[in-house]
Each structure stands twice: as C-alpha cells, then as structure tokens.
Design an enzyme around this catalytic site. Structure first.
Site, mmCIF file in Angstrom:
data_model
loop_
_atom_site.group_PDB
_atom_site.id
_atom_site.type_symbol
_atom_site.label_atom_id
_atom_site.label_comp_id
_atom_site.label_asym_id
_atom_site.label_seq_id
_atom_site.Cartn_x
_atom_site.Cartn_y
_atom_site.Cartn_z
ATOM 1 N NE ARG A 24 -3.463 -5.532 5.486
ATOM 2 C CZ ARG A 24 -3.498 -5.327 3.977
ATOM 3 N NH1 ARG A 24 -4.244 -6.162 3.673
ATOM 4 N NH2 ARG A 24 -2.629 -4.608 3.405
ATOM 5 N N GLY A 76 0.853 -1.212 0.089
ATOM 6 C CA GLY A 76 0.016 -0.136 -0.018
ATOM 7 C C GLY A 76 0.746 1.283 -0.024
HETATM 8 O O1 F6P Z 1 -1.974 -1.546 4.378
HETATM 9 C C1 F6P Z 1 -2.488 -0.170 4.019
HETATM 10 C C2 F6P Z 1 -4.127 -0.489 3.763
HETATM 11 O O2 F6P Z 1 -4.439 0.664 3.409
HETATM 12 C C3 F6P Z 1 -4.884 -1.278 5.009
HETATM 13 O O3 F6P Z 1 -5.214 -0.219 5.777
HETATM 14 C C4 F6P Z 1 -6.136 -1.590 3.999
HETATM 15 O O4 F6P Z 1 -6.857 -2.874 4.806
HETATM 16 C C5 F6P Z 1 -5.480 -2.133 2.722
HETATM 17 O O5 F6P Z 1 -4.056 -1.253 2.678
HETATM 18 C C6 F6P Z 1 -6.355 -1.649 1.605
HETATM 19 O O6 F6P Z 1 -5.605 -2.513 0.283
HETATM 20 P P1 F6P Z 1 -6.188 -2.353 -1.277
HETATM 21 O O7 F6P Z 1 -5.435 -0.905 -1.334
HETATM 22 O O8 F6P Z 1 -5.366 -3.261 -1.754
HETATM 23 O O9 F6P Z 1 -7.426 -2.059 -1.171
#
Ligand code: F6P
Length: 315
Positions: free
Chosen positions: A171, A10
């Site tokens: 998360r 991320g």
């Molecule tokens: O790890 C960073 C994060 O933003 C988490 O807080 C969240 O659950 C996840 O990434 C979201 O992932 P994606 O961008 O793949 O939807």
C-alpha cells in the site's frame, strides 16, 4: 468463559496456524473457543460458531484463513456495533482476539469504549506497517514468496538480457520492497518513503552495460508515485535495455506459511490469551527485539510506522 477470534482486512499466511493454536490453547485454559466468520461482517451477521479440534486439523500448512476475512464498512456504524455486541452476549463471549491491520484495530477500539468487550489485537498484515511492532504476522511468508519470485525472474532476465521492474505490495509502505532489495541483490529499489531521481542512475547503469552487465532487477513498491511501467519505459529509453514489468500482486498474500510465521502465530496467540486472562482488557500485542509487549490502539494507530534507519541507510 467464552473467547472468540476473527480475522479482518487483508488475509496473511499465518492466520491458519494462529487459529489452530487459538483452539488448542483456549481449551488448555478451560475457555470455550468460538470462530467468527468473515471478520466484523460475521460478528454483525451472527456468523459465529463454537470451534473444535476437528475444525483446525490439517490447516497449519495452509495460507489464507479458514474462517474468512473481510473489510467491514458496517462495523464503523454504531447501530451495527450494537448488533455485534448483542450477538456476543447471546453466546456469552466476553473476550475477543482480532487478527488484522491498523484499519481493523480502529473499529475495535470504539467497540471496546462503547460496549466494554475485552480484546487483544494481533498485528497481521504483509505490509508490516503497524507502528509499535517490529513484526506483523504474515510478513516472513510474503517475503519468501517475493524472494522465490525474484530468483525465478532473475533466471529469465539474465538469459534474455532484460531489465525487470518487479512490483511488490505494501500500500504506502516500502518495507517488503526494501527487504527484498537487500536480500535479492537487486540493482534498484524505489519505495514511497524515499524521494528518488532516476537520472542519477543513468551514467552508472549505462557504464555497467558497457562493462558487460546483461540484466537489471529493479524492485519497486506499489506505493511509489510512478507506475511500474514508467520505470520500465525509463530503462528502455534512458538506459537502452529492453524492459518488462512483473507485478507480483496477491501471490504475496498466499502460500504455505513459513516456519517463522507458524511460530510467531503460536506465540502471538498464547501471549494474547494470557494477557486477557491476566486482566489486560484492551491491547495490541507487539513484538520487538526484547520480546512481546502490549500497547494501546491509540499508540499503534496514532503514528505512521517508520522504516528501520539502518536498513534505509543501505539504499
Ligand atoms: O494490506 C495488505 C494489502 O495486501 C496491501 O499490500 C495491498 O495494497 C492491499 O492489501 C490490497 O488489497 P486488496 O486485497 O483489497 O486488493
């Protein structure tokens, strides 16, 4: 000597300031800086270019990362790590800075053990869920976006006499929700680390409405067991106030990096390059109240990060 940087997992606000400092400081130290695009995917696909001042001009104000980020399944397979090593060798790159979260660090550890590519990992995730460091790049920018959003929602909540359930990212870590609750004066905070029982708030919240309270703000972390809509339904059915859900989502990951994240990016990068030049070959740079220190990947990934007990006691 050649050194490369990549962003994995991320993205966070603060990665671009880190890239800028990386190019400048590498050159100050007579290293040739390289960018690896789209995380480990770019490492495998040989998407690697020498970086110059012109590549980082003007990016300090921008969220995200100019060189892209990705989650790479292929890097977990040894045949692709072999290709990655060959790509680095072709460009004589022997040192790597990796901005990412703990998932990104695990692959890096295996890469070092198999191929000896020296690295320093810089914790970068808005979740602030990496064990061994009090701070991860991007957290302050995310918290400030959340703060601005909650302040704005409060305006409509108070005007319209409603309860708002505001869902923050994280998360399975409640850090963003906890800090946002304490700094936004919300009435309720639900995080995965703490078991909760909504019934215990019912008498008190109803009494508050009788005493003139017009609205509620509840901050809930995405990792709790219930859906945010269920919390909103509870407000309507049990507390007797109209409720809405606002899922902040990916706005938390973007936007102009705060002063704190720009400075932390600067310091993380300088200390990471210095430690590689000092001969430390495989570390994660961590930050706590005593300053910067270096830990192994096993240490930071081997244990779940615990939230600060003092902050939890305020809940
Ligand atoms: O790890 C960073 C994060 O933003 C988490 O807080 C969240 O659950 C996840 O990434 C979201 O992932 P994606 O961008 O793949 O939807």
């Amino acid at each position: 000597m050649n050194i490369a940087i990549l962003c994995s997992g991320g993205d966070v606000s603060g990665m671009n300031p880190a890239l800028k400092r990386f190019v400048e400081y590498a050159k100050e130290k007579s290293l040739t800086p390289y960018f690896i695009y789209d995380g480990y995917e770019g490492l495998i696909d040989n998407n690697i270019n020498e970086a110059n001042y012109s590549d980082v001009a003007g990016i300090i104000t921008r969220g995200g990362t100019k060189i892209g980020s990705a989650r790479s399944k292929r890097f977990m397979e040894s045949k692709y790590r072999k290709i990655a090593k060959k790509n680095l060798d072709q460009l004589e790159i022997g040192m790597l800075l990796v901005l990412g979260g703990d998932g990104s660090f695990r692959g890096l550890d295996i890469f070092y053990k198999e191929h000896g590519v020296k690295f320093c990992a810089i914790p970068s995730t808005i979740d602030n869920d990496i064990n061994g460091t009090d701070y991860c790049l991007g957290v302050d920018s995310a918290l400030n976006i959340i703060k601005t959003s909650i302040d704005a929602i409060r305006d409509t909540a108070s005007s319209f006499s409603r309860a708002f359930v505001i869902e923050t990212m994280g998360r399975d870590c409640g850090f963003l929700a906890l800090i946002s609750h304490l700094t936004s004066g919300s009435e309720l905070c639900l995080i995965p680390e703490i078991e909760y029982d909504l019934t215990k708030y019912e008498v008190e919240f109803k009494k508050q409405i009788q005493n003139g309270r017009r609205y509620f703000i509840a901050i809930v972390s995405e990792g709790i067991q219930q859906e945010s809509q269920e919390i909103a339904d509870w407000f309507e059915k049990k507390i007797g106030i109209e409720a809405r859900v606002s899922i902040l989502g990916h706005i938390q990951r973007g936007g102009n990096p705060t002063v704190k994240d720009r400075l932390m990016a600067y310091k993380f990068v300088v200390n990471a390059i210095d430690t590689l030049l000092d001969g430390r070959e495989e570390s994660v740079i961590c930050y706590d109240r005593f300053g910067f220190n270096f830990k192994s990947i096993e240490e930071v990934t081997g244990k779940k990060k615990e939230l600060d007990k003092e902050l939890l006691s305020y809940l």
